[in-house]
Write a protein that holds these residues in place. Structure first.
Motif, short mmCIF file in Angstrom:
data_model
loop_
_atom_site.label_atom_id
_atom_site.label_comp_id
_atom_site.label_asym_id
_atom_site.label_seq_id
_atom_site.Cartn_x
_atom_site.Cartn_y
_atom_site.Cartn_z
N PHE A 166 15.57 -5.62 -9.80
CA PHE A 166 16.54 -6.70 -9.93
C PHE A 166 17.73 -6.43 -9.01
CE2 PHE A 166 14.81 -8.88 -13.56
CZ PHE A 166 14.14 -7.90 -14.29
N CYS A 167 18.09 -7.44 -8.23
CA CYS A 167 19.38 -7.37 -7.57
C CYS A 167 20.41 -7.97 -8.52
CB CYS A 167 19.38 -8.09 -6.24
SG CYS A 167 19.01 -9.86 -6.33
N ALA A 168 21.64 -7.60 -8.35
CA ALA A 168 22.71 -8.11 -9.20
C ALA A 168 23.99 -8.20 -8.38
CB ALA A 168 22.90 -7.21 -10.42
N GLN A 227 0.84 -1.20 0.00
CA GLN A 227 0.00 0.00 0.00
C GLN A 227 0.88 1.25 0.00
OE1 GLN A 227 -3.02 -1.77 -0.86
NE2 GLN A 227 -3.61 0.25 -0.09
N LYS A 228 0.35 2.30 -0.58
CA LYS A 228 1.06 3.58 -0.60
C LYS A 228 1.46 3.97 0.82
CE LYS A 228 0.43 8.48 -1.76
NZ LYS A 228 -0.51 9.49 -2.30
N GLY A 229 2.71 4.37 0.98
CA GLY A 229 3.22 4.75 2.28
C GLY A 229 3.86 3.61 3.05
N GLY A 230 3.69 2.40 2.57
CA GLY A 230 4.24 1.24 3.25
C GLY A 230 5.71 1.01 2.90
N ILE A 231 6.28 -0.02 3.50
CA ILE A 231 7.68 -0.39 3.24
C ILE A 231 7.72 -1.62 2.34
CG2 ILE A 231 9.87 -1.08 4.27
CD1 ILE A 231 8.93 0.24 6.88
N SER A 232 8.49 -1.52 1.27
CA SER A 232 8.70 -2.66 0.37
C SER A 232 10.06 -3.26 0.68
CB SER A 232 8.64 -2.20 -1.09
OG SER A 232 7.43 -1.53 -1.37
N ILE A 233 10.11 -4.58 0.81
CA ILE A 233 11.37 -5.26 1.12
C ILE A 233 11.60 -6.39 0.13
CG2 ILE A 233 12.71 -6.52 2.84
CD1 ILE A 233 11.01 -5.19 5.00
N ILE A 234 12.73 -6.37 -0.53
CA ILE A 234 13.11 -7.40 -1.50
C ILE A 234 14.44 -7.98 -1.06
CG2 ILE A 234 13.58 -7.90 -3.92
CD1 ILE A 234 12.03 -5.29 -4.58
N SER A 266 28.27 -12.16 6.17
CA SER A 266 28.43 -13.52 6.72
C SER A 266 27.31 -14.43 6.24
CB SER A 266 28.47 -13.47 8.24
OG SER A 266 27.27 -12.94 8.76
N ALA A 267 26.13 -13.89 6.10
CA ALA A 267 24.99 -14.68 5.63
C ALA A 267 24.89 -14.70 4.11
CB ALA A 267 23.69 -14.14 6.22
N LYS A 268 25.70 -13.90 3.43
CA LYS A 268 25.65 -13.77 1.97
C LYS A 268 24.26 -13.38 1.52
CE LYS A 268 29.27 -17.24 1.38
NZ LYS A 268 29.56 -18.59 0.84
N GLN A 269 23.73 -12.37 2.18
CA GLN A 269 22.40 -11.89 1.85
C GLN A 269 22.39 -10.37 1.81
OE1 GLN A 269 19.92 -13.57 4.93
NE2 GLN A 269 19.86 -15.60 4.00
N PHE A 270 21.54 -9.83 0.96
CA PHE A 270 21.36 -8.38 0.95
C PHE A 270 19.92 -8.08 0.54
CE2 PHE A 270 21.94 -7.65 -3.73
CZ PHE A 270 22.44 -8.91 -4.09
#
Lengths: 117, 117
Positions: free
Chosen positions: B89-91, B14-21, B69-73
């Protein structure tokens, strides 16, 4: 500053036909990339040029795909003969090395959407 | 094989919310991690990038969090707006086959973000 130019924007061909795509990078950009982007996936690097030399073509299906950048400026990517699975968007990108920059941004063109029937 | 795994495949906010990828990788040879934004009919455009020795980078409403350490971003979009609706897209960057100072990108499969008004 003009961006990366690509043509044609759309192409429809029958399987086993040949097709060629053209890319004109941003002026002064020595590095040129061709990517294949299948619907619903991220771009996959096909070939990378530094000036007119190939620096990476490890994922290029060399039995049917070829690319050249004869004068170190614009480039063509050819598929001969095309298969159904070649239907995708073909993206061209370019970049330049900037002194003191840790990451040299790749600038993408709008792509050529290829449909193989 | 070098891979970058991206999730979710699609996201509605929703508008104003946080998007996490989120993205994950295995190859420790990756040395730079950019995020690209792609609108329909356009090529990807660089949004923000981070080095693996930095845990967080913020540019406006966009923040990359990096866990070496977790190899995550991950990419966080604060105060998400309808205009942010696009594919992200992450790269990850590695040396090209020819080595030297030539680099190439491996992309994740992308996340289609829809921000509802």
């Amino acid at each position: 500053e003009a961006g990366v130019a690509q043509s044609p924007r759309y192409k429809i061909i029958e399987k086993r036909q040949s097709v060629a795509f053209w890319c004109n990078p941003i002026s002064g950009h020595a590095t040129l990339y061709w990517y294949q982007q299948i619907l619903g996936q991220g771009p996959k690097l096909l070939i990378q040029f530094q000036n007119n030399g190939v620096v990476d073509d490890s994922q290029l299906p060399k039995d049917r795909f070829s690319a050249e950048r004869l004068k170190g400026v614009d480039s063509t990517l050819k598929i001969q003969p095309a298969k159904l699975e070649d239907s995708a968007v073909y993206l061209c990108a370019s970049s330049q090395r900037l002194a003191g920059r840790a990451y040299n941004e790749q600038f993408f063109g709008p792509g050529t959407r290829l449909t193989v029937l | 094989q070098q891979q970058v795994k991206q999730s979710p495949q699609s996201l509605i906010v929703q508008k104003g919310g946080i998007s996490i990828i989120n993205c994950a990788y295995e190859n420790t040879a990756f040395d730079y991690f950019p995020w690209y934004q792609q609108f329909p009919g356009k090529g990807p455009a660089l949004l923000i990038a981070i080095r693996p020795d930095v845990s967080e980078k913020k540019e406006g409403r966009f923040t990359i969090s990096f866990n070496k350490s977790a190899k995550q971003f991950s990419l966080h979009i604060m105060d998400s707006q309808p205009g942010d609706s696009a594919t992200y897209f992450c790269a990850a960057r590695t040396l090209s086959d020819s080595g030297g100072s030539n680099y190439k990108l491996t992309f994740g499969k992308g996340t289609l973000l829809t921000v509802n008004p």
